[in-house]
Write a protein that holds these residues in place. Sequence first.
Motif, mmCIF file in Angstrom:
data_model
loop_
_atom_site.group_PDB
_atom_site.id
_atom_site.type_symbol
_atom_site.label_atom_id
_atom_site.label_comp_id
_atom_site.label_asym_id
_atom_site.label_seq_id
_atom_site.Cartn_x
_atom_site.Cartn_y
_atom_site.Cartn_z
ATOM 1 N N GLY A 287 -6.174 6.032 -6.948
ATOM 2 C CA GLY A 287 -4.706 6.473 -7.128
ATOM 3 C C GLY A 287 -3.774 5.927 -6.097
ATOM 4 N N THR A 288 -2.560 6.283 -5.827
ATOM 5 C CA THR A 288 -1.787 5.926 -5.001
ATOM 6 C C THR A 288 -1.203 6.840 -4.042
ATOM 7 O OG1 THR A 288 0.213 5.781 -6.702
ATOM 8 C CG2 THR A 288 -0.911 3.926 -6.422
ATOM 9 N N VAL A 289 -0.722 6.678 -2.897
ATOM 10 C CA VAL A 289 -0.300 7.741 -1.829
ATOM 11 C C VAL A 289 0.982 8.112 -2.132
ATOM 12 C CG1 VAL A 289 0.129 8.072 0.245
ATOM 13 C CG2 VAL A 289 -2.235 7.067 -0.139
ATOM 14 N N VAL A 290 1.509 9.291 -2.273
ATOM 15 C CA VAL A 290 2.849 9.552 -2.736
ATOM 16 C C VAL A 290 3.327 10.059 -1.564
ATOM 17 C CG1 VAL A 290 4.433 11.301 -3.862
ATOM 18 C CG2 VAL A 290 2.220 10.164 -4.852
ATOM 19 N N ARG A 291 2.556 10.912 -0.402
ATOM 20 C CA ARG A 291 3.092 11.641 0.736
ATOM 21 C C ARG A 291 1.815 11.852 1.763
ATOM 22 N NH1 ARG A 291 5.136 16.697 -0.865
ATOM 23 N NH2 ARG A 291 6.394 15.279 -2.388
ATOM 24 N N VAL A 292 2.319 11.628 2.916
ATOM 25 C CA VAL A 292 1.211 11.887 4.026
ATOM 26 C C VAL A 292 1.667 12.932 4.831
ATOM 27 C CG1 VAL A 292 0.344 9.331 3.777
ATOM 28 C CG2 VAL A 292 2.292 10.226 5.562
ATOM 29 N N GLY A 293 0.761 13.690 5.426
ATOM 30 C CA GLY A 293 1.036 14.856 6.527
ATOM 31 C C GLY A 293 1.573 14.238 7.382
ATOM 32 N N THR A 294 1.911 15.266 8.575
ATOM 33 C CA THR A 294 2.652 14.838 9.854
ATOM 34 C C THR A 294 1.601 14.058 10.636
ATOM 35 O OG1 THR A 294 2.268 16.905 10.524
ATOM 36 C CG2 THR A 294 4.408 16.551 9.479
ATOM 37 N N LYS A 295 0.497 14.465 10.654
ATOM 38 C CA LYS A 295 -0.361 13.950 11.609
ATOM 39 C C LYS A 295 -1.318 12.655 11.127
ATOM 40 C CE LYS A 295 -1.451 18.193 14.132
ATOM 41 N NZ LYS A 295 -2.382 18.968 14.555
ATOM 42 N N VAL A 296 -1.336 12.358 9.933
ATOM 43 C CA VAL A 296 -1.583 11.180 9.314
ATOM 44 C C VAL A 296 -1.172 9.729 9.812
ATOM 45 C CG1 VAL A 296 -2.310 10.020 7.030
ATOM 46 C CG2 VAL A 296 -2.529 12.417 7.359
ATOM 47 N N ARG A 297 -1.961 8.978 10.318
ATOM 48 C CA ARG A 297 -1.555 7.597 10.529
ATOM 49 C C ARG A 297 -2.053 6.503 9.947
ATOM 50 N NH1 ARG A 297 1.593 10.543 12.120
ATOM 51 N NH2 ARG A 297 2.339 11.398 14.478
ATOM 52 N N SER A 298 -3.301 6.842 9.345
ATOM 53 C CA SER A 298 -4.119 5.784 8.733
ATOM 54 C C SER A 298 -3.539 5.365 7.219
ATOM 55 C CB SER A 298 -5.703 6.071 8.619
ATOM 56 O OG SER A 298 -5.648 7.254 8.029
ATOM 57 N N PHE A 299 -2.693 6.082 6.796
ATOM 58 C CA PHE A 299 -2.094 5.690 5.097
ATOM 59 C C PHE A 299 -0.830 6.003 5.142
ATOM 60 C CE2 PHE A 299 -6.731 7.327 4.812
ATOM 61 C CZ PHE A 299 -7.099 6.240 4.038
ATOM 62 N N ARG B 26 -2.643 21.995 -19.415
ATOM 63 C CA ARG B 26 -1.408 22.782 -18.869
ATOM 64 C C ARG B 26 -0.403 21.535 -18.674
ATOM 65 N NH1 ARG B 26 -2.827 27.645 -16.213
ATOM 66 N NH2 ARG B 26 -3.815 29.016 -17.850
ATOM 67 N N GLU B 27 0.798 21.563 -19.171
ATOM 68 C CA GLU B 27 1.688 20.671 -19.006
ATOM 69 C C GLU B 27 2.520 20.801 -17.581
ATOM 70 O OE1 GLU B 27 2.668 18.054 -20.718
ATOM 71 O OE2 GLU B 27 1.475 18.321 -22.440
ATOM 72 N N HIS B 28 2.350 21.939 -17.162
ATOM 73 C CA HIS B 28 3.648 22.318 -15.907
ATOM 74 C C HIS B 28 3.060 22.909 -14.798
ATOM 75 C CE1 HIS B 28 6.808 20.422 -18.243
ATOM 76 N NE2 HIS B 28 6.506 21.242 -19.341
ATOM 77 N N MET B 29 2.098 22.534 -14.104
ATOM 78 C CA MET B 29 1.263 23.054 -13.035
ATOM 79 C C MET B 29 2.272 22.505 -11.933
ATOM 80 S SD MET B 29 -2.741 22.963 -13.601
ATOM 81 C CE MET B 29 -3.037 23.948 -11.973
ATOM 82 N N GLY B 30 2.503 23.448 -10.779
ATOM 83 C CA GLY B 30 3.116 22.875 -9.477
ATOM 84 C C GLY B 30 2.288 22.026 -8.815
ATOM 85 N N LEU B 31 3.124 21.251 -8.063
ATOM 86 C CA LEU B 31 2.448 20.248 -7.339
ATOM 87 C C LEU B 31 1.791 21.059 -5.889
ATOM 88 C CD1 LEU B 31 4.983 17.018 -6.684
ATOM 89 C CD2 LEU B 31 2.498 17.203 -7.836
ATOM 90 N N PRO B 32 0.518 20.575 -5.775
ATOM 91 C CA PRO B 32 -0.275 20.980 -4.438
ATOM 92 C C PRO B 32 0.483 20.912 -3.148
ATOM 93 C CG PRO B 32 -1.291 19.350 -5.264
ATOM 94 C CD PRO B 32 -0.359 19.611 -6.257
ATOM 95 N N GLU B 33 0.316 21.594 -2.147
ATOM 96 C CA GLU B 33 0.971 21.709 -0.798
ATOM 97 C C GLU B 33 0.441 20.913 -0.078
ATOM 98 O OE1 GLU B 33 2.101 25.340 0.859
ATOM 99 O OE2 GLU B 33 3.432 26.043 -0.743
ATOM 100 N N ILE B 34 1.074 20.149 0.862
ATOM 101 C CA ILE B 34 0.139 19.165 1.702
ATOM 102 C C ILE B 34 0.199 19.607 3.127
ATOM 103 C CG2 ILE B 34 2.397 17.784 2.144
ATOM 104 C CD1 ILE B 34 0.654 15.433 2.331
ATOM 105 N N GLY B 35 -0.965 19.602 3.652
ATOM 106 C CA GLY B 35 -1.173 19.963 5.122
ATOM 107 C C GLY B 35 -0.950 18.855 6.191
ATOM 108 N N PRO B 36 -0.629 18.919 7.356
ATOM 109 C CA PRO B 36 -0.504 17.846 8.305
ATOM 110 C C PRO B 36 -1.651 16.736 8.362
ATOM 111 C CG PRO B 36 -1.396 19.947 9.512
ATOM 112 C CD PRO B 36 -0.883 20.335 8.059
ATOM 113 N N GLU B 37 -2.807 16.945 7.990
ATOM 114 C CA GLU B 37 -3.935 16.135 7.930
ATOM 115 C C GLU B 37 -4.205 15.692 6.755
ATOM 116 O OE1 GLU B 37 -7.040 17.406 10.636
ATOM 117 O OE2 GLU B 37 -5.912 17.033 12.396
ATOM 118 N N GLU B 38 -3.441 15.919 5.577
ATOM 119 C CA GLU B 38 -3.609 15.689 4.228
ATOM 120 C C GLU B 38 -2.773 14.604 3.739
ATOM 121 O OE1 GLU B 38 -5.652 19.746 2.927
ATOM 122 O OE2 GLU B 38 -3.346 19.536 2.883
ATOM 123 N N VAL B 39 -3.248 14.007 2.531
ATOM 124 C CA VAL B 39 -2.443 13.142 1.758
ATOM 125 C C VAL B 39 -2.171 13.634 0.298
ATOM 126 C CG1 VAL B 39 -2.385 10.703 1.008
ATOM 127 C CG2 VAL B 39 -3.133 11.298 3.181
#
Length: 336
Positions: free
Chosen positions: A68-80, A18-31
């Motif tokens: 891999g590399t971190v692209v975005r962190v959730g609002t409650k994530v402080r360790s990454f 699948r060439e064009h799957m949507g990006l998964p959504e991120i929760g507050p404690e997710e990366v």
Amino acid sequence: MKAIILKGFGGTENFELREHMGLPEIGPEEVLVKIMATAFNPIDYQMRQGRSESKRLHSPVLGREFSGTVVRVGTKVRSFHTGDAVFSASGSMGSNGTYAEYIVVPAAILTIKPVHLSYQQAAAIPVVYLTALQIVDRLGIKSSDRILLTGAAGGVGLALIKLLNANADHHIVATAGNVKSKAVLLEAGLADRQIVDYHQPDLKNLILAENEGEMFDFCIDLVGGEMSELCASLIRVNGSYADVTALGTSKALSDFFDKGATVYHISNYAYALFNHYKWYGDQLGRIAGMLENQEITAPPLLVFDSFTIQSVAEAHQILEENRTNGKKIVMNISTA
């Protein structure tokens, strides 16, 4: 994002790009992580075939570990933070499997990648070393204990040998099925006398001879089936059996009971079933520390450079036919 999905249970012809799957959504404690490399494990083809492991599937994308590399962190994530190089055993805890360009996972299961490791090496570490470390921790093996290790030249077996021998020599007898597997075990630190070809006749007595005629305190079974029965015949009264495959026979279980043996079920996904996500990050952090201190090393690799259906199909076939020869199979997902 690009991903390889499984359209239905069966053969490798059921994989689809699948060439064009949507990006998964991120929760507050997710990366959100951009996957650089993923590794393959026997559970991958077992899930593809629709065996009991497929109960853990919650996405049509297979694959259970990555770097891999971190692209975005959730609002409650402080360790990454964005740009961090990480690795993890995601199992079924991620938004999707790891035959994909991106994944969202709980921050608690991630660990910073040791600087000296490539992304390919890091992707090959989590599943085998988490399994091996759980065995070491739960069984409480001492240097004086006698250990029988079946299927020793696989990823978990090699990781276990490295962990056991990191601080002390152990009395290990290991089974192997060919010259290449034996060579891998020799390179991992075993001596020639510790390795027994399981194809030989009178296997039980050959193993006993290598153990000075003594029964074993522990049998760590990475094969199951007939090997579980072999373990049952070679374990001492009140010995311990580590079942890593859930493929032990009813006869083996009956024989273990007759000997009053303790049976340990080694399951990495048990913690995920009860949302104990922190266990994964904490244990992988211990493993990263041992890697950084050079107490243990990354597995030898077989790397597929291209992220394609052909790479996935060939990796599955090698695993099914037991042709890894002691190497962990890794596939590059992204190069930038």
